[in-house]
Motif scaffolding. Structure first.
Motif, PDB file in Angstrom:
ATOM      1  N   GLN A 122     -18.638  -7.878 -16.809  1.00 52.30           N
ATOM      2  CA  GLN A 122     -19.339  -6.617 -17.038  1.00 52.30           C
ATOM      3  C   GLN A 122     -19.426  -5.797 -15.750  1.00 52.30           C
ATOM      4  O   GLN A 122     -19.218  -4.576 -15.758  1.00 52.30           O
ATOM      5  CB  GLN A 122     -20.738  -6.903 -17.585  1.00 52.30           C
ATOM      6  N   LEU A 123     -19.743  -6.470 -14.643  1.00 47.06           N
ATOM      7  CA  LEU A 123     -19.836  -5.775 -13.359  1.00 47.06           C
ATOM      8  C   LEU A 123     -18.482  -5.203 -12.933  1.00 47.06           C
ATOM      9  O   LEU A 123     -18.406  -4.091 -12.404  1.00 47.06           O
ATOM     10  CB  LEU A 123     -20.358  -6.733 -12.283  1.00 47.06           C
ATOM     11  N   SER A 124     -17.427  -5.964 -13.172  1.00 44.84           N
ATOM     12  CA  SER A 124     -16.081  -5.509 -12.798  1.00 44.84           C
ATOM     13  C   SER A 124     -15.693  -4.264 -13.577  1.00 44.84           C
ATOM     14  O   SER A 124     -15.099  -3.322 -13.031  1.00 44.84           O
ATOM     15  CB  SER A 124     -15.057  -6.629 -13.037  1.00 44.84           C
ATOM     16  N   LYS A 125     -16.013  -4.246 -14.884  1.00 48.90           N
ATOM     17  CA  LYS A 125     -15.700  -3.068 -15.692  1.00 48.90           C
ATOM     18  C   LYS A 125     -16.469  -1.849 -15.213  1.00 48.90           C
ATOM     19  O   LYS A 125     -15.929  -0.741 -15.142  1.00 48.90           O
ATOM     20  CB  LYS A 125     -16.024  -3.355 -17.158  1.00 48.90           C
ATOM     21  N   THR A 126     -17.745  -2.062 -14.877  1.00 48.16           N
ATOM     22  CA  THR A 126     -18.560  -0.959 -14.367  1.00 48.16           C
ATOM     23  C   THR A 126     -17.989  -0.428 -13.061  1.00 48.16           C
ATOM     24  O   THR A 126     -17.910   0.781 -12.832  1.00 48.16           O
ATOM     25  CB  THR A 126     -20.011  -1.436 -14.145  1.00 48.16           C
ATOM     26  N   GLN A 127     -17.577  -1.357 -12.184  1.00 45.61           N
ATOM     27  CA  GLN A 127     -17.009  -0.979 -10.899  1.00 45.61           C
ATOM     28  C   GLN A 127     -15.709  -0.205 -11.090  1.00 45.61           C
ATOM     29  O   GLN A 127     -15.466   0.817 -10.447  1.00 45.61           O
ATOM     30  CB  GLN A 127     -16.759  -2.240 -10.063  1.00 45.61           C
ATOM     31  N   GLU A 128     -14.879  -0.682 -12.007  1.00 47.82           N
ATOM     32  CA  GLU A 128     -13.599  -0.013 -12.259  1.00 47.82           C
ATOM     33  C   GLU A 128     -13.823   1.375 -12.849  1.00 47.82           C
ATOM     34  O   GLU A 128     -13.142   2.341 -12.492  1.00 47.82           O
ATOM     35  CB  GLU A 128     -12.749  -0.863 -13.212  1.00 47.82           C
TER      36      GLU A 128
END
Length: 515
Positions: A122-128
């Motif tokens: 979830q954090l990676s998607k938000t960051q991307e």
């Protein structure tokens, strides 16, 4: 790396969670711990973590109160609740504050890891998504290329390649890696990245990007020759002057198109991952020689089959005061390990074992005489955390040589006296003339002649006589015969009987009864 803080009033649980979970493998870094809600709030005021791992019941401000205050202030950290109580009401209240997981104590490693993996996604998607919303700057496009987000045929990439970098004929990645991973060091790294951006990107000499855990410098029209690269490397070191920890710099292969940048990056990354095997402070390229080169390894009389034998030999070198042989012995082990393609961890473990075994066996008096500014545990920790193989070997060599010089209290006496003293102290070990010859830097045949000339006895006869004398003392203390045999160096009790009777004219049992 995404950041985590752990909040629990039990010190053992806080420590256990830090060591139980493979945080770095999961893409996380524990940046702090707290024993209660108030302490946790103070951490949040300085830095908001990506993940909060919190016990629901604590004295003072409990987990639910902490969550309420965090959400009230608009802090959007992901939350994993830990509880020793299967309490539905607590779970229901926790869920209203946007909790990602509610886990019961004792913590199950697999269950917690699965929750962290889900949050990481979830954090990676938000960051991307955040990255995608940014203007398509050169830095953003470089990030996209390195992360595999876009391919060379994308229209915006073609437009970018036709912009101010159009004059570049080649592209080359220079990677900078760091030893530390603490929060304060991370802040220093980002400041260093900003300095590099002002130096290189502002003058369009290169593009600078933080691509965790590295700083990436994409160069066009790279420096020419070794002199040019050395000048660039020196410049980087000057710019990093405020950093309080070490960095490694590696250069990828030059490529001719943007879609090949990933190959240059991978080359540099492979070099950084093997920085342990190079000398400290070198600019790493595919041509840089490793500290211990495999082609230089030669078979030697010192080559030993296993770590136990190596530890045995190192301790003996220290114990007999043979300081001059220690460095070459350890260097040969390093060469042998590299030739056998041992990885960094295997080599660290091997040398830590050698150092630990030697320190464990020596007399405490020697350590105090050595002048080392700390306890053995500190030395061993420094050994294990040495960043380069040369530093690892040299660190052990220096301390072992100090110990050997302290042990060499008869250094001005002749070597035969030292040898006899050594035998008198180690008669119960598996002593062999060949082994002692190596330790004292003689051929075994010459040492045998020297020994016979000095003592009037052959080595084996002398050793048997010393052992039987010691055995008589132990038998007089009513020790069992087989125990005495083992203590003085005879693994075979029947052989001990034979030797004893030959030298004393009676069996050890009869001698003991007489006494």
């Amino acid at each position: 790396m995404f950041s985590v803080i752990i909040v629990d009033d039990e010190p053992k649980l806080r420590l256990g969670l830090q060591t139980l979970i493979p945080w770095r493998e999961l893409g996380f870094e524990v940046i702090g711990t707290a024993a209660g809600g108030n302490e946790a709030l103070r951490i949040f005021e300085e830095t908001i973590p990506d993940v909060l791992l919190v016990d629901i019941r604590m004295p003072g401000m409990d987990g639910l109160e902490l969550l309420q205050k965090i959400r009230h202030r608009g802090w959007l950290s992901h939350v994993i609740i830990l509880s020793g109580y299967a309490d539905f009401e607590y779970a229901r209240q926790a869920l209203q504050f946007g909790v990602d997981a509610y886990l019961l104590k004792p913590v199950n490693k697999e269950e917690l890891s699965a929750s962290l993996q889900k949050i990481h996604g979830q954090l990676s998607k938000t960051q991307e998504k955040s990255m995608l919303q940014k203007t398509k700057t050169p830095e953003w496009i470089l990030y996209s290329l390195l992360s595999g987000r876009y391919a060379s045929e994308d229209s915006f990439l073609i437009e970018w390649s036709d912009s101010f970098e159009a004059s570049w004929k080649t592209y080359q990645i220079l990677l900078i890696g760091f030893s530390g991973s603490h929060q304060e060091e991370s802040e220093q790294i980002h400041k260093f990245k900003d300095v590099l951006s002002r130096t290189y990107a502002s003058e369009r000499q290169g593009i600078v990007l933080y691509f965790a855990p590295y700083i990436v410098l994409l160069l066009g029209d790279s420096p020419v020759g070794e002199l040019g690269w050395n000048e660039l490397h020196k410049n980087l070191q000057l710019l990093s002057g405020e950093l309080r920890f070490e960095m490694d710099v590696a250069l990828g292969e030059p490529v001719r198109s943007l879609d090949e940048i990933i190959h240059s990056f991978r080359t540099a990354r492979c070099l950084l991952e093997r920085s342990f095997f190079y000398d400290k402070g070198r600019l790493l390229t595919e041509e840089t020689p490793e500290t211990y080169q495999k082609e230089n390894v030669q078979t030697s009389v010192l080559s030993l089959p296993n770590k136990e034998e190596e530890a045995f030999r190192l301790h003996y070198l220290v114990d007999v005061g043979h300081a001059s042989a220690i460095s070459s012995f350890l260097n040969e082990i390093a060469l042998q390990q590299v030739s056998e393609q041992a990885d960094e961890k295997e080599i660290r473990d091997r040398f830590f074992y050698l150092a630990n075994e030697t320190v464990r066996k020596i007399h405490s008096r020697l350590w105090s005489l050595s002048g080392y500014p700390g306890e053995p545990a500190q030395f061993l920790a420094e050994v294990y955390h040495s960043r380069y193989i040369r530093d690892l070997v040299d660190r052990i060599s220096v301390v072992m040589e100090r110990l050997a010089r302290c042990a060499d209290y008869n250094s001005k006496d002749n070597e035969m006296k030292r040898l006899l003293d050594y035998i008198d102290r180690h008669y119960g070990d598996n002593l062999r003339l060949e082994m002692l010859a190596v330790l004292f830097n003689y051929s075994s045949s010459y040492l045998g002649q020297l020994f016979k000339s000095y003592t009037g006895e052959y080595f084996n006869a002398y050793l048997d006589r010393i052992r039987i004398q010691k055995a008589k003392e132990l038998l007089a203390q009513d020790m069992k015969v087989y125990e005495v045999a083992e203590r003085v160096g005879y693994s075979n009790v029947n052989y001990f009987y034979t030797k004893f009777k030959k030298l004393e004219g009676e069996s050890p049992s009869f001698y003991q009864k007489k006494e």
